[in-house]
Design an enzyme around this catalytic site. Sequence first.
Site, PDB file in Angstrom:
ATOM      1  N   ALA A 218      32.142  42.136  48.096  1.00  0.00           N
ATOM      2  CA  ALA A 218      30.671  41.751  47.436  1.00  0.00           C
ATOM      3  C   ALA A 218      30.640  40.487  46.959  1.00  0.00           C
ATOM      4  O   ALA A 218      31.497  39.083  46.502  1.00  0.00           O
ATOM      5  CB  ALA A 218      30.439  42.935  46.205  1.00  0.00           C
TER       6      ALA A 218
ATOM      7  N   GLY B 205      33.755  45.718  49.597  1.00  0.00           N
ATOM      8  CA  GLY B 205      32.595  45.650  50.138  1.00  0.00           C
ATOM      9  C   GLY B 205      32.775  45.564  51.649  1.00  0.00           C
ATOM     10  O   GLY B 205      32.190  45.931  52.976  1.00  0.00           O
TER      11      GLY B 205
ATOM     12  N   GLU C 124      34.420  47.464  53.358  1.00  0.00           N
ATOM     13  CA  GLU C 124      33.586  49.350  53.378  1.00  0.00           C
ATOM     14  C   GLU C 124      32.421  49.018  54.743  1.00  0.00           C
ATOM     15  O   GLU C 124      32.478  49.957  55.017  1.00  0.00           O
ATOM     16  CB  GLU C 124      32.713  49.205  52.079  1.00  0.00           C
ATOM     17  CG  GLU C 124      33.842  49.598  50.672  1.00  0.00           C
ATOM     18  CD  GLU C 124      33.415  49.670  49.553  1.00  0.00           C
ATOM     19  OE1 GLU C 124      32.456  48.495  48.533  1.00  0.00           O
ATOM     20  OE2 GLU C 124      33.625  51.232  48.771  1.00  0.00           O
TER      21      GLU C 124
ATOM     22  N   GLU D 251      38.677  46.235  44.145  1.00  0.00           N
ATOM     23  CA  GLU D 251      38.170  46.254  42.640  1.00  0.00           C
ATOM     24  C   GLU D 251      38.542  46.365  41.794  1.00  0.00           C
ATOM     25  O   GLU D 251      38.721  46.036  40.802  1.00  0.00           O
ATOM     26  CB  GLU D 251      36.639  47.255  43.645  1.00  0.00           C
ATOM     27  CG  GLU D 251      35.764  46.779  44.758  1.00  0.00           C
ATOM     28  CD  GLU D 251      36.499  47.077  45.703  1.00  0.00           C
ATOM     29  OE1 GLU D 251      37.450  47.542  46.105  1.00  0.00           O
ATOM     30  OE2 GLU D 251      35.204  47.374  46.821  1.00  0.00           O
TER      31      GLU D 251
HETATM   32  C1  3H9 Z   1      33.697  44.951  45.804  1.00  0.00           C
HETATM   33  O1  3H9 Z   1      32.944  44.381  47.021  1.00  0.00           O
HETATM   34  C2  3H9 Z   1      32.516  45.777  45.029  1.00  0.00           C
HETATM   35  C3  3H9 Z   1      32.177  46.668  46.545  1.00  0.00           C
HETATM   36  O2  3H9 Z   1      32.544  47.859  46.609  1.00  0.00           O
HETATM   37  C4  3H9 Z   1      30.104  46.792  46.157  1.00  0.00           C
HETATM   38  C5  3H9 Z   1      29.469  46.481  46.198  1.00  0.00           C
HETATM   39  C6  3H9 Z   1      28.368  47.261  46.196  1.00  0.00           C
HETATM   40  N1  3H9 Z   1      32.393  36.960  46.066  1.00  0.00           N
HETATM   41  O3  3H9 Z   1      40.096  32.886  46.190  1.00  0.00           O
HETATM   42  P1  3H9 Z   1      39.936  31.571  46.800  1.00  0.00           P
HETATM   43  C7  3H9 Z   1      35.184  31.941  45.616  1.00  0.00           C
HETATM   44  S1  3H9 Z   1      34.085  43.872  44.671  1.00  0.00           S
HETATM   45  C8  3H9 Z   1      31.844  35.179  45.319  1.00  0.00           C
HETATM   46  O4  3H9 Z   1      40.525  30.023  46.499  1.00  0.00           O
HETATM   47  P2  3H9 Z   1      42.207  32.186  48.783  1.00  0.00           P
HETATM   48  C9  3H9 Z   1      36.239  31.870  44.657  1.00  0.00           C
HETATM   49  O5  3H9 Z   1      35.579  31.745  43.435  1.00  0.00           O
HETATM   50  C10 3H9 Z   1      34.865  42.403  44.858  1.00  0.00           C
HETATM   51  N2  3H9 Z   1      33.376  34.679  45.717  1.00  0.00           N
HETATM   52  O6  3H9 Z   1      40.487  31.587  47.644  1.00  0.00           O
HETATM   53  C11 3H9 Z   1      37.005  30.609  44.867  1.00  0.00           C
HETATM   54  O7  3H9 Z   1      35.269  29.834  44.796  1.00  0.00           O
HETATM   55  P3  3H9 Z   1      35.777  27.705  43.700  1.00  0.00           P
HETATM   56  C12 3H9 Z   1      36.350  42.672  46.190  1.00  0.00           C
HETATM   57  C13 3H9 Z   1      34.274  34.626  45.625  1.00  0.00           C
HETATM   58  O8  3H9 Z   1      41.991  31.863  50.100  1.00  0.00           O
HETATM   59  C14 3H9 Z   1      36.058  30.624  46.314  1.00  0.00           C
HETATM   60  O9  3H9 Z   1      35.838  31.659  46.635  1.00  0.00           O
HETATM   61  N3  3H9 Z   1      36.453  41.938  46.859  1.00  0.00           N
HETATM   62  C15 3H9 Z   1      34.634  35.952  46.268  1.00  0.00           C
HETATM   63  O10 3H9 Z   1      42.785  31.627  47.830  1.00  0.00           O
HETATM   64  C16 3H9 Z   1      37.999  30.352  46.961  1.00  0.00           C
HETATM   65  O11 3H9 Z   1      38.710  31.672  47.008  1.00  0.00           O
HETATM   66  C17 3H9 Z   1      37.810  40.677  45.898  1.00  0.00           C
HETATM   67  O12 3H9 Z   1      37.861  41.427  44.748  1.00  0.00           O
HETATM   68  C18 3H9 Z   1      33.991  36.791  46.021  1.00  0.00           C
HETATM   69  N4  3H9 Z   1      33.648  37.981  46.524  1.00  0.00           N
HETATM   70  O13 3H9 Z   1      41.919  33.678  48.828  1.00  0.00           O
HETATM   71  C19 3H9 Z   1      38.297  40.213  46.723  1.00  0.00           C
HETATM   72  N5  3H9 Z   1      35.936  35.726  47.208  1.00  0.00           N
HETATM   73  O14 3H9 Z   1      36.186  26.961  45.647  1.00  0.00           O
HETATM   74  C20 3H9 Z   1      38.533  38.087  46.147  1.00  0.00           C
HETATM   75  C21 3H9 Z   1      36.152  34.536  47.049  1.00  0.00           C
HETATM   76  O15 3H9 Z   1      34.432  28.221  43.872  1.00  0.00           O
HETATM   77  N6  3H9 Z   1      38.529  37.690  47.044  1.00  0.00           N
HETATM   78  N7  3H9 Z   1      34.962  33.838  45.722  1.00  0.00           N
HETATM   79  O16 3H9 Z   1      36.833  27.862  43.613  1.00  0.00           O
HETATM   80  C22 3H9 Z   1      40.110  37.333  46.941  1.00  0.00           C
HETATM   81  O17 3H9 Z   1      40.967  37.949  46.806  1.00  0.00           O
HETATM   82  C23 3H9 Z   1      40.366  35.562  47.500  1.00  0.00           C
HETATM   83  O18 3H9 Z   1      39.519  34.760  47.103  1.00  0.00           O
HETATM   84  C24 3H9 Z   1      40.859  35.964  48.728  1.00  0.00           C
HETATM   85  C25 3H9 Z   1      40.847  34.355  49.080  1.00  0.00           C
HETATM   86  C26 3H9 Z   1      41.706  36.488  49.135  1.00  0.00           C
HETATM   87  C27 3H9 Z   1      39.394  36.079  49.435  1.00  0.00           C
END
Ligand code: 3H9
Length: 701
Positions: A62, A101, A104, A124
Amino acid sequence: MSNVVNYEILENIGVISVNNPPVNALAQVVREGILNAVNVAQGDASQALVLYCEGRTFIAGADITEFGKPPKEPGLPEVLLALENSSKPVIAAIHGTALGGGFEVALACHYRCAVAAAKVGLPEVKLGLLPGAGGTQRVPRLTGVEAALAMITSGNPVPASKAHAMGLVDEIIADADLKSGAVNYAQELVVSGASLKRIRDITIDPASIEPGFFDNARKKLALRARGQIAQDKIVSCLEAAVNLPMDEGLKRERELFRELLVSPESAAMRHIFFAERQAAKIKDLPRDTPVRDIEKVAIIGGGTMGGGIAMCFANMGIPVVMLEINDEALQRGLDIVRKNYTITVKKGKLPEDQMEQRIGMITGTTDYADIADVDLVIEAVFENLELKKEIFTRLDAVCKSGAILATNTSYQDVDAIAAVTDRPEDVLGMHFFSPANVMKLLEVVRGAKTADDVLATAMKIGKAIGKVCALSRVCYGFIGNRMLSGYGREAQMLLLDGCTPAQVDSTLENFGMAMGPLAMSDLAGLDVGYKARQSRGDLSDDPKLFRMGTVLVEMGRHGQKTGSGYYQYDPATRARNSDPEVEALIKAEADKLGIEQRDISAEEIIARCFYPLINEAALILEEGIAQRPSDIDVVYVFGYAFPVARGGPMHYADQIGLKSVYDKICEFRDRYGEDYWKLAPLLQKLAEEDSTFAQWAAENS
Ligand code: 3H9
């Protein structure tokens, strides 16, 4: 259709492509785009659909920035329902990380294929949440409840091969081009007349769950993830997956997700998620600042710290030369490394052949000439400024031009160290935390003359070796240890005022700290702090100051290593036990000092220990030592085990209200004097303006 989601028909397969950089998060426009594409595809000539993502990853979850804002239609459940109810099979094509998400979405599809390097997961819980779009209902239907519990409560991603074995992924795609590989797979499914495989149609037999399984899980999680309320609710969702029909299970999951979304714990953990990424950015350095290549590293000093740092690089396949003063010390250093790896292998966290490979990356020498060609040197000898200066003089003489010279000092003046070289622009601090191969934090210390590309390189290599980096300017103890001084001081003062060691520690452990400060001192060795205090000329001669730490060391009670300190330790299990002798000793010392002991509340213990952190942090911000309040939170969460569910000391202070912190500090100042409780002007100003550190950061960004 928006540019963010495209739909095209390739031969007989409809391909929905998401393109929402950087991580294809499920923003409103993505949800709407997928929904529209699925609806369009129901009436066209396609025979199956592939859901594919452009860029570096499948949907990573999400859009976290949307949380806390008014919801926008369509919601994710509506999109998932459309995918699941599609009259044509939908195949998710996964590369990068399908997370939260995003995963999902894939689970609502009828089939999932992935490249071998992909990972899938439900992280999450790391944001204080639970999977809110069916993850807790669909994963256990595929993997069984036990595996689902482990996956969802850890939040750790699973590699594609394991996901395949667990039943989460149907097919591993070997083609270099995932899109065409997925289209081929979809065509094979069409030809074979594959059914619309809906995970919701699987039922879990309640009799397959051992009696007491969920209660035991709750108990274990309460211990492992103190203060993280999401864990318990995840167990409730899994119970629902077993006992309720799918739609009711989804409803229960949604209710609990919504409760968590508005919880202070999740707000704190989301704050840390963004703070961690923000901390990696240096305000006055453009994103495209050039970096130097780091292909070979030298570590000076093979102690616990040096060995741990060497492992960080070896783990990433970067060759390391460890330099020690003589063969014996070198062998000891290399032995430490082998011992640490052996422990990891025994825990089943590293295959033995990989251990040998990693150990093979580390060579040893006693000759500075052997490190002339390295790109980065990290000095990790003990805390003695003169010794460090001597080492940097030698490094300056021998290292190639362009090599980065870093010190791992915890306290010493990086500028004074840089000044002994003819290249202060190449010198900086890289302060690892012990054990360096485990702890996530790396404080990158910017000297007055450190060059921009040197800083950018340190941040980049820090991330590459798995660290969370935060920038500090030079001061005694940098951000983390400078703040710690008041925390340790008050923990000891509280003893003289009437607390027992167990009372102080358990109060702070209930707050969420992994270990209370007195138990932590016992672990580190009380003699370490004792010696450090002796070498400081600036400490007050107040006999109350660090009184109990001093008395215990002088009695030979140095902590765990001597079997006793603030506590007594069981020689077999290392379990800590309260020691009546220490309690009597504290009372006797308080009497000698004329301190009248009293009952002290948990609230006072928390304020006395944490408010000095907050006050010192405000000074650190004013002096420009830290770039932002959120960087300080990152330092404390990743370097000092401050509970992530509290969001770090600055976020915590904002939550309680700076006025209330300020008022309490004024009270302590009036009671204990300005020497210990001198208000930071920034804290006073923000309290008087009824503002917060977060607001101050926004105004000063
Ligand atoms: C969810 O999904 C809830 C659902 O179950 C239900 C919904 C109804 N959103 O980490 P990075 C940004 S909860 C917005 O440096 P990497 C991050 O801030 C979510 N922004 O890259 C950064 O911005 P900036 C569950 C996001 O390659 C840029 O992207 N998912 C999101 O080292 C690059 O990120 C997670 O918890 C996001 N979801 O790692 C996954 N994700 O460049 C969270 C990232 O401005 N994300 N950004 O600083 C991660 O774990 C890592 O970002 C990922 C990439 C592994 C994907």
